[in-house]
Design an enzyme around this catalytic site. Sequence first.
Site, short mmCIF file in Angstrom:
data_model
loop_
_atom_site.label_atom_id
_atom_site.label_comp_id
_atom_site.label_asym_id
_atom_site.label_seq_id
_atom_site.Cartn_x
_atom_site.Cartn_y
_atom_site.Cartn_z
N ASP A 22 9.68 0.60 4.79
CA ASP A 22 10.76 -0.08 5.51
C ASP A 22 11.72 0.92 6.13
OD1 ASP A 22 9.45 -2.10 4.29
OD2 ASP A 22 11.08 -2.70 2.96
N GLY A 36 12.07 -10.74 4.35
CA GLY A 36 10.96 -9.78 4.35
C GLY A 36 10.97 -8.92 5.59
N GLU A 54 17.54 2.69 -2.87
CA GLU A 54 16.95 1.49 -3.50
C GLU A 54 16.60 1.77 -4.96
OE1 GLU A 54 16.30 -1.54 -2.25
OE2 GLU A 54 16.59 -1.25 -0.10
N THR A 65 0.83 -1.21 0.00
CA THR A 65 0.00 0.00 0.00
C THR A 65 0.86 1.25 0.00
OG1 THR A 65 -0.12 -0.33 2.36
CG2 THR A 65 -2.09 -0.90 1.11
N SER A 77 16.25 -6.13 5.93
CA SER A 77 17.66 -6.01 6.28
C SER A 77 18.31 -4.87 5.50
CB SER A 77 18.40 -7.32 6.02
OG SER A 77 18.10 -7.77 4.72
C1 GLA Z 1 8.93 -4.18 0.49
C2 GLA Z 1 9.12 -2.70 0.12
C3 GLA Z 1 8.12 -1.83 0.86
C4 GLA Z 1 6.70 -2.34 0.73
C5 GLA Z 1 6.64 -3.84 1.01
C6 GLA Z 1 5.28 -4.42 0.74
O1 GLA Z 1 9.28 -4.41 1.81
O2 GLA Z 1 10.41 -2.29 0.42
O3 GLA Z 1 8.22 -0.49 0.43
O4 GLA Z 1 6.17 -2.03 -0.52
O5 GLA Z 1 7.59 -4.57 0.27
O6 GLA Z 1 4.34 -3.89 1.60
#
Ligand code: GLA
Length: 386
Positions: free
Chosen positions: A173, A124, A161, A37, A127
Amino acid sequence: MKLTIEDVRSRFIEHFDGTTGSVYASPGRINLIGEHTDYNNGFVFPGAVQQGMIAEIKPNGTRNVRAYSIDLKDYVEFSLDDEKGPKATWARYIFGVCREMMALGVPVQGFNTAFAGDVPLGAGMSSSAALESCFAFACNDLWGENKISKMDLAKVGQATEHKYIGCNCGIMDQFASVHGKAGSLMRLDCRSGEFEYFPWNPKGYKLVLVNSCVKHELAGSPYNDRRLSCERVAAVIAKHHPEVESLRDASYEMLEEVKGEISEEDAKRAAYVIGERDRVLAVCEALEKGDYETVGEKMYETHHGLSKEYEVSCEELDFLNDIAHEEHVTGSRIMGGGFGGCTINLVSEELYDNFVKVVKTKFKEKYGKEPIIIDVVIGDGSRKLC
Ligand code: GLA
């Protein structure tokens, strides 16, 4: 075993000239709900974890960064002024952060660094965001007089990124890594950047991650394609409803209206995002009432959407989700970008031991190895340790 300052310091001393520098830490994250989202300008609900990255850093009086990855036992030296930067991916994260901080006017100087992490890679749990945030925070502290705001530090990580790694991620993140607070989750509005801390103390429940150990790699992966699907649908809807800037503003009715103009696949992806936007809000409301059953139901709905509509699951993650369901776990779903990594599970304390036992046994029977169980403890965000 938990990573300590000493683990990093001893290697820094050994690897460089015997002196010490400053030590910084940044965490990985979990996300209760609100997946995929963030880049649709919606809401997310992450929290920092206790696992993270620790880096010791000392200016070395040159324009070069001399970086030692303790975990990979790899050493790279690069110049801050070389546009191309290093080849090794792990070093590109550091290079990207330094360059983005320089672009914000921070006079970053050459430094020696040794760093290590205890966030499982490809699980997930972000890191890479932990690594980016650690160096962004350190640059701000060492050369930026801490003038760059926390949100801008998160954006430095995100830009790294995009520009240096090739993953067009959202902000969740890096936001979570920088802003984390022990004991609290955070609800972030990814459009306005406003956020709220939600104390996380679910009496009678635990949050536990089950790592399938299927490694995911987001860079250059179908992750970017998902984002493109969302942007395509939002653009078509906007032709009919100019007020729609992103899928955050869209409704199922609008989606129905444009079905003839978009692919079936894009329509499925967008339907997931619209549903997920609403689920985050429903979860916030349920949490305010202490209604964990509803929180759990929404988590299962998210898993279903991620698996069947957004198609970012894999066989192992669906299997873990099925076991959780059979064992009456309150909520369970894929966490993070998907394509591997962990499920996040909200499980009542009475069922916890049995769930862990069953999930380990059944997974091992089917895939020949046990999944890794990680109890979630919500920790602090980026900080200087000494
Ligand atoms: C990864 C991306 C985030 C987000 C998630 C899914 O972790 O880095 O920005 O989009 O996937 O929610």
